[in-house]
Write an enzyme that holds these catalytic residues in place. Structure first.
Site, PDB file in Angstrom:
ATOM      1  N   LYS A  30       0.859  -1.187   0.000  1.00  8.35           N
ATOM      2  CA  LYS A  30       0.000   0.000   0.000  1.00  8.35           C
ATOM      3  C   LYS A  30       0.892   1.233   0.000  1.00  8.35           C
ATOM      4  CE  LYS A  30      -4.010   2.068   2.274  1.00  8.35           C
ATOM      5  NZ  LYS A  30      -3.701   3.357   1.677  1.00  8.35           N
ATOM      6  N   ASP A  32       1.472   5.517  -0.119  1.00  7.21           N
ATOM      7  CA  ASP A  32       0.877   6.766   0.355  1.00  7.21           C
ATOM      8  C   ASP A  32       1.033   7.829  -0.719  1.00  7.21           C
ATOM      9  OD1 ASP A  32      -0.390   8.545   1.973  1.00  7.21           O
ATOM     10  OD2 ASP A  32       1.244   8.793   3.403  1.00  7.21           O
ATOM     11  N   GLU A 177       3.502   2.146   4.240  1.00  5.87           N
ATOM     12  CA  GLU A 177       2.166   2.468   4.740  1.00  5.87           C
ATOM     13  C   GLU A 177       1.347   1.232   5.084  1.00  5.87           C
ATOM     14  OE1 GLU A 177      -1.784   5.105   3.650  1.00  5.87           O
ATOM     15  OE2 GLU A 177      -0.513   4.362   2.045  1.00  5.87           O
TER      16      GLU A 177
END
Length: 326
Positions: A30, A32, A177
């Protein structure tokens, strides 16, 4: 050719799939950044649309050559625009200096030289005039990797099938993240927040001192809508942000009573933060908050309240803050 507008599929917050189902899922880091859908018309052009539907192409001139990466083959691609720090990790605050330049090509070009971006691609929804949204993730992923989209400002990071616990641990150890879990048989659901994609955000927690609050609105009238918190450094209480989520109704009411008994006309933060409508309190309440990361100025990003810490004194909230705050 004319390409269909495809709003991005969204992930639902959750936890890792059960161990027994681990092999049915793929795991992607994931990032950011800013979610974009890239439209390559096959004529050398590219249009980048943000999740809101706004055209963001002008803000990222270094991504314009992507329009030529597939030659005459039209495509619609899903990805995330990142700005990377010195350690090669996504830094959302850096990216914010680029995101607002959609109407300023000159400024965008100058900022591109100072803060270049990188587009990570993780899905393909339309290719060569053929819609792919009804295909399973595994098939779309194969087609995406076959495009070999890896250039100076874009790449196609690998996805890991199975081994979710190890993947999540790796993101934590590397300060990333979090993780996105994608079911292998999932179709692409445009604009839908789907349980077929699950996002797990790595969160940090720290102790903070409550120094003020902001009144709530609507059903929260008369109650704190957010508390203003700080941490001790070099003998001063430095403001690190406002926290407006994480309480049950009864917890918010209890907090309101505690804040009323601690009212003060003096701001306890040094320096005084530029917060309109703040009510100051004596800095004696300590709480624990969860957050994703800090801005370069030391403010907490995406903070949420965990619990009061009556076992701690305000002096216990010391923190190592950036030089800008010390």
């Amino acid at each position: 050719m004319s390409l269909p507008l495809i709003p991005p599929m969204l992930a639902t917050s959750g936890a890792l799939p059960p161990t027994a189902q681990d092999a049915r899922w793929a795991y992607e880091t994931k990032q950011d950044g800013q979610r974009v859908v890239a439209y390559l018309a096959g004529d050398g052009s590219v249009v980048l649309r943000a999740r809101s539907g706004e055209v963001a192409t002008v803000a990222y001139p270094e991504l314009l050559p992507l329009g030529r990466a597939l030659g005459p083959t039209p495509a619609v691609l899903d990805g995330e625009v990142l700005a990377l720090d010195e350690q090669g990790r996504a830094d959302f605050q850096l990216l914010q200096s680029r995101m607002g330049l959609v109407q300023s090509p000159g400024r965008a070009a100058r900022r591109a030289a100072e803060v270049p971006v990188h587009l990570v691609l993780f899905d393909v929804m339309h290719l060569g005039g053929r819609p792919l949204v009804s295909l399973p993730y595994t098939r779309r992923r194969i087609l995406l990797e076959e495009l070999d989209l890896n250039g100076p400002h874009w790449s196609t990071p690998a996805a890991l099938v199975g081994h979710g616990e190890q993947a999540l641990l790796a993101t934590r150890e590397n300060g990333l993240e979090g993780l996105v879990c994608k079911r292998l048989d999932s179709v692409y659901e445009p604009g839908v927040r789907s349980r077929a994609w699950i996002k797990i955000r790595n969160m940090l927690s720290e102790d903070v001192v409550v120094g003020g609050w902001l009144p709530g609105k609507g059903r929260l009238t008369g109650l704190p809508g957010a508390v203003l918190v700080g941490q001790r450094t070099r003998g001063r209480l430095r403001y690190v942000g406002g926290v407006g989520t994480g309480w049950s109704e009864s917890e918010r009411e209890r907090l309101a009573a505690l804040l009323r008994t601690a009212e003060s006309d003096v701001c306890p933060f040094d320096p005084v933060p530029p917060v309109t409508g703040a009510h100051w309190v004596l800095p004696r309440l300590v709480g624990e908050v969860r957050y994703s990361t800090r801005t370069r100025a030391g403010l907490l990003r995406q903070p949420s309240w965990l619990r009061l810490r009556p076992d701690l004194a305000p002096e216990d909230s010391a923190a190592n803050l950036p030089d800008e705050l010390t």
